[in-house]
Structure formats: C-alpha cells, structure tokens
Enzyme design. Sequence first.
Site, PDB file in Angstrom:
ATOM      1  CG  ASP A   1      -1.897  -1.105   1.343  1.00 53.47           C
ATOM      2  OD1 ASP A   1      -3.109  -0.849   1.392  1.00 53.47           O
ATOM      3  OD2 ASP A   1      -1.452  -2.274   1.387  1.00 53.47           O
TER       4      ASP A   1
ATOM      5  CG  ASP B 172      -7.808   2.076  -2.239  1.00 49.69           C
ATOM      6  OD1 ASP B 172      -6.721   1.699  -1.755  1.00 49.69           O
ATOM      7  OD2 ASP B 172      -8.907   1.691  -1.815  1.00 49.69           O
TER       8      ASP B 172
ATOM      9  CB  THR C   3      -5.502  -4.262   2.064  1.00 48.42           C
ATOM     10  OG1 THR C   3      -5.356  -2.953   1.491  1.00 48.42           O
ATOM     11  CG2 THR C   3      -4.188  -4.653   2.699  1.00 48.42           C
TER      12      THR C   3
ATOM     13  CE  LYS D 187     -16.962  -5.848  -4.986  1.00 49.69           C
ATOM     14  NZ  LYS D 187     -15.711  -6.217  -4.303  1.00 49.69           N
TER      15      LYS D 187
ATOM     16  NE  ARG E 247     -18.545  -1.299  -0.674  1.00 48.57           N
ATOM     17  CZ  ARG E 247     -17.582  -2.199  -0.692  1.00 48.57           C
ATOM     18  NH1 ARG E 247     -17.315  -2.864  -1.783  1.00 48.57           N
ATOM     19  NH2 ARG E 247     -16.880  -2.450   0.404  1.00 48.57           N
TER      20      ARG E 247
HETATM   21  P1  AMP Z   1     -14.374  -4.901  -1.118  1.00 48.19           P
HETATM   22  O1  AMP Z   1     -13.284  -5.823  -1.432  1.00 48.19           O
HETATM   23  O2  AMP Z   1     -15.325  -4.692  -2.265  1.00 48.19           O
HETATM   24  O3  AMP Z   1     -15.077  -5.202   0.154  1.00 48.19           O
HETATM   25  O4  AMP Z   1     -13.737  -3.466  -0.960  1.00 48.19           O
HETATM   26  C1  AMP Z   1     -12.656  -3.208  -0.147  1.00 48.19           C
HETATM   27  C2  AMP Z   1     -12.911  -1.930   0.585  1.00 48.19           C
HETATM   28  O5  AMP Z   1     -13.951  -2.095   1.524  1.00 48.19           O
HETATM   29  C3  AMP Z   1     -11.750  -1.453   1.418  1.00 48.19           C
HETATM   30  O6  AMP Z   1     -10.905  -0.625   0.704  1.00 48.19           O
HETATM   31  C4  AMP Z   1     -12.398  -0.682   2.547  1.00 48.19           C
HETATM   32  O7  AMP Z   1     -12.309   0.706   2.379  1.00 48.19           O
HETATM   33  C5  AMP Z   1     -13.847  -1.069   2.446  1.00 48.19           C
HETATM   34  N1  AMP Z   1     -14.384  -1.484   3.755  1.00 48.19           N
HETATM   35  C6  AMP Z   1     -13.717  -1.772   4.899  1.00 48.19           C
HETATM   36  N2  AMP Z   1     -14.580  -2.066   5.900  1.00 48.19           N
HETATM   37  C7  AMP Z   1     -15.811  -1.926   5.381  1.00 48.19           C
HETATM   38  C8  AMP Z   1     -17.127  -2.078   5.905  1.00 48.19           C
HETATM   39  N3  AMP Z   1     -17.333  -2.435   7.166  1.00 48.19           N
HETATM   40  N4  AMP Z   1     -18.171  -1.858   5.079  1.00 48.19           N
HETATM   41  C9  AMP Z   1     -17.979  -1.516   3.787  1.00 48.19           C
HETATM   42  N5  AMP Z   1     -16.756  -1.380   3.226  1.00 48.19           N
HETATM   43  C10 AMP Z   1     -15.688  -1.580   4.007  1.00 48.19           C
HETATM   44 MG    MG Z   2      -9.903   0.464  -0.612  1.00 48.55          MG
END
Ligand code: AMP
Ligand code: MG
Length: 338
Positions: free
Chosen positions: A53, A130, A135, A255, A269
């Site tokens: 990162d 980002d 991560t 995605k 989401r």
């Molecule tokens: P994804 O892989 O689609 O879940 O996206 C990753 C991103 O989800 C990360 O960069 C975070 O900023 C975000 N993230 C972390 N915790 C949460 C949460 N509790 N709800 C929604 N998004 C989150």
């Molecule tokens: Mg992110």
Amino acid sequence: MSALPIHHLLVAIEALQAASVATETVRRAGQGAGGEGLSAITKSDASPVTVADFASQAVVLHVLRSALGEVPMLGEESDGLLRDPANAAVLDAVVAAARAAFPELDARAVLDLLSIERADPTKEACWTLDPVDGTKGYLRGGQYAIALAWISAGRPQMGVMACPRLALDVDDPSLPVESGLLAFAVRGGGARWTSLDGGEVDDAAPLRTPTWTPGETVDLLLSAESAHGDGDAAEDLGRRAGPIGRAFRLDSASKYILLAHGRGNAYMRVPRITPGKPERKECVWDHAAGVLIAEEAGCMTADLDGAPLDFGVGATLANNRGLIAGPPALVRRIIGPG
Ligand code: AMP
Ligand code: MG
C-alpha cells in the site's frame, strides 16, 4: 478545472503501471517459495495496511509529481506509521518495493512522497488514490486493484484502475491470474481496457455494459468480505428486478470492471447495520475510478435511496447510503418505488 488534458490520462496510466510493478514485486516475493509471507500492520481504524500500500502510493505520487508538479491528492495512506522507529523494517521494505519501479527512490524521498496533506474535495478539484484496494484480498492472494481518479464538481471526471490479477473472459473471474489488466475512462469519452503488461493505450478495447432486459436473471457482484456489506440484503434487493443468477464474490473495485464488461450486472454495497453504531460511509478512493468506468461503459450508479453519488463532500460519500451500479433498466427496478 473539470476536464483534464489527455496528457494527464497518460500520466495516470503510467503511474498505475509503475505502482503495479511495486505491488506485484512484493506479492511475488511474499508468496513465492522461500518468501516470508505477506503481512499487514493494523491502522487506527483497525483496517490492514501492507508494504505494498505504502509503496504503491509513493510510486503514484512520484510519477504524478515528476510529470505535473505538486498535485492535490486525497490518498488513502500517509507517512505516520512509517516514521515510527518501531516500523523501521517496514520502511526498509517499502523503499525496496518502490525501488522495484524507480531505483532512484530512497527512504527520504518515499517519506516525503507519503507526507502530503490530504486534499479536500469540498474546496478544490483533486486526485484520489487507493494504492491497494482490497488489501485483505491482496493478503489472501486474491483480487486487488490500484485506483486513481480526478474529482471535480463532486464527480469523478477521469478514472484509471489497475487490476493486476483480473481476467475478464474466464469462467470464474474471482480466481486470480498472473497478468491482469488496466481500465480507464474520461467523462464523455467512454471506457476502455488493455492488458497491464505491455498493453498499448491506443489499442485499448472499449468496455460496454450489455443491456439488461426484464426477465433476465440478475448476476450479482459482491464483496468477498461479508463484513463489508450485507450480501443477503443485496440479494433481496436484486430480486426486485428478477431471479438471482450467479453471484461473483471478489475483493476490490475490480468488480466495476467486470460490471463494465458484462460479467455480472448488479454491483451493490448494502451497509451492515450494527445497533448503536453509526452507519459506515463508503470512501471516495474506493469508488471514484470504478464509478466513472462503469458509467462510461453505460451503467447507472446511485445510492440505495436513488440519490446520485456525491464525491464532493470529503473523504467519504457522507451524503449517500450504500451504493448500486448496473445497467440502467436494472438499477431503476431495484431503487425505484418498492
Ligand atoms: P471490497 O473488497 O469490495 O469489500 O472493498 C474493499 C474496501 O472495503 C476497502 O478498501 C475498505 O475501504 C472497504 N471497507 C472496509 N470495511 C468496510 C465495511 N465495514 N463496510 C464496507 N466497506 C468496508
Ligand atoms: Mg480500498
């Protein structure tokens, strides 16, 4: 300034190509035979951050600054953790990773690149980055993305995304490949993709979302991390439009690229509600590039109440609740009156 000259797009693409050299060097060293494994430090918000990162953000800023001078940047990472003497070994590893892309970088340069003040999109047009999105996926050897966008007047106007482990035309695109792709869009100019290794920008292929017509199934794109969104609620929402078909679960903003290519047709989401806790808002850097790429491929984006996504209020989409992207006919059915 809302539109940026095409030169800025080429610089942004070069920045992400270089950043992916850094992230993939770290990943291959960590996951290959004899590697020590990839590890993370936990940030104050309990989310993980890795050597990749920091190195990725430093490399992107190095390219932007070298070509464009000082740039307003709303980036996810900063130098704080790396200046802690307890993390000296991490700093060494970050510098080594950044040097995989630019051998002239040293610790002082890397710390300087990471020490910028975050730009405020309420006050100025800015880049948002980002450096490693997803991560947790990166650590698992899954999908991740590097996402860079230019935001002006509350909307992304240019977006570039590197997905070093993504392939579009495979049966299960959540499975990582060794050589991924790069996607980009300029508002009003369409979205395109090319291979990350050696792909020519001039030869990039258009991304067009196929039309969705009522009666077709709804193929969902969902986070791999169940804590990041309520997958059951997303399925319920999807059923408003039609029967659920496949569900692709994968990490990161990759995605959006699948959506833009027609692999899956509803990316949602839905925030998980924890009693007594405020609803988590989505981060600007997680979505700016992907939203523009999806829109330029013909998708509609909105929040779950049907409001336009507002990228001009700070580091989060504070005016929005959750998010949906997909072909307009499908999105309207999902967010339209019950
Ligand atoms: P994804 O892989 O689609 O879940 O996206 C990753 C991103 O989800 C990360 O960069 C975070 O900023 C975000 N993230 C972390 N915790 C949460 C949460 N509790 N709800 C929604 N998004 C989150
Ligand atoms: Mg992110």
